[in-house]
Design an enzyme around this catalytic site. Sequence first.
Site, PDB file in Angstrom:
ATOM      1  N   SER A 250     -76.353 -13.375  -3.212  1.00 13.11           N
ATOM      2  CA  SER A 250     -75.225 -12.647  -3.793  1.00 13.11           C
ATOM      3  C   SER A 250     -75.391 -12.492  -5.300  1.00 13.11           C
ATOM      4  O   SER A 250     -75.998 -13.348  -5.966  1.00 13.11           O
ATOM      5  CB  SER A 250     -73.928 -13.416  -3.508  1.00 13.11           C
ATOM      6  OG  SER A 250     -72.852 -12.909  -4.254  1.00 13.11           O
TER       7      SER A 250
ATOM      8  N   TYR B  80     -68.476 -20.304  -4.225  1.00 16.36           N
ATOM      9  CA  TYR B  80     -69.240 -19.364  -3.407  1.00 16.36           C
ATOM     10  C   TYR B  80     -70.584 -19.074  -4.046  1.00 16.36           C
ATOM     11  O   TYR B  80     -71.639 -19.154  -3.399  1.00 16.36           O
ATOM     12  CB  TYR B  80     -68.448 -18.071  -3.218  1.00 16.36           C
ATOM     13  CG  TYR B  80     -69.253 -16.969  -2.572  1.00 16.36           C
ATOM     14  CD1 TYR B  80     -69.621 -17.052  -1.235  1.00 16.36           C
ATOM     15  CD2 TYR B  80     -69.653 -15.851  -3.301  1.00 16.36           C
ATOM     16  CE1 TYR B  80     -70.369 -16.044  -0.635  1.00 16.36           C
ATOM     17  CE2 TYR B  80     -70.391 -14.838  -2.712  1.00 16.36           C
ATOM     18  CZ  TYR B  80     -70.758 -14.937  -1.384  1.00 16.36           C
ATOM     19  OH  TYR B  80     -71.505 -13.955  -0.798  1.00 16.36           O
TER      20      TYR B  80
END
Length: 323
Positions: A129, A154
């Site tokens: 990501s 995250y």
Amino acid sequence: MTVLVTGAAGFVGYHVCEALLARGEEVFGVDEINAYYDPSLKQARLARLERHTGFRFAKLSIADRDAVAEVMRKETEVDRIVHLAAQAGVRYSMVDPYAYVAANLMGHVVMLEAARHRPGLKHFVYASSSSVYGGNTKMPFSESDPVDLPVSLYGATKRADELMSHSYSHLYGLPQSGLRFFTVYGPWGRPDMAYFSFARAIMEGTPITLYDNGTLRRDFTYIDDIVSGVLGVLDRPPAAQAPRLLNIGNNRSETVRHLVSLLEEGLGRSAIIRDVPCPASDVTDTFADISAIKALTGFAPRTPLDVGIPRFLEWFKGWNRAR
């Protein structure tokens, strides 16, 4: 031979499966179909995939090592893995951090173990990501930039995945490519993403929340462009001990306020805006340097935001009418 796709009922996973099936591949999909967002959307994606004779599916958690091992014992023809399953969402990681540890850390290790024990595995492609870049301010983000200070749990789990993958390549010669996705959007997308939740709020006449008056910028990347990049990378495995990390984005940073204006135009309604300060978990800007993936695959995004959002809205309106 067969491609194993984790997160097959998810947004990116569904589209990757469709593209693989369209070119004649056999696909085995796995997904736990959790309730992080409306499971009926995941079931609808899965139902479309199950129309294809080349698609098979197992409902399971990637963190369940026994279930994954059983799949690998039965699916003897798997020679490539596209690992897209994860607990997504930056802000939800402050609500349920344990879900991220289970899916993104344990789940990634389980899939790495499955891959390293598969004789002749050609390529392990996994989703990272843009969140790994944290609060970096140098634009555009390059794969050589430091990524030691993520600003969300995250992002930290995705960086941990990259490090674990590097160690598996070093130790076991596992051919791997990690893809740093930048703000993927489009039809059949995730309801927790801003473009989707904003569209729903505008349709319903309820307020949307903008951080810092919508001045945050994102590298919005249309799903079809993402899929072309994923398949391009999948088809070009690296050497056994030369793992890759590649940005996959639109190479263009645009304001969230511009996104809202496109949604307003496409829906024919004005947004009710509630402006609040940006939370510590969000970054000010994302912008992908895509020179590495372009050099490898010829990747060239073709869909600007003002083209992609109308395509999403066409699907969105139909989805809401059908419900």
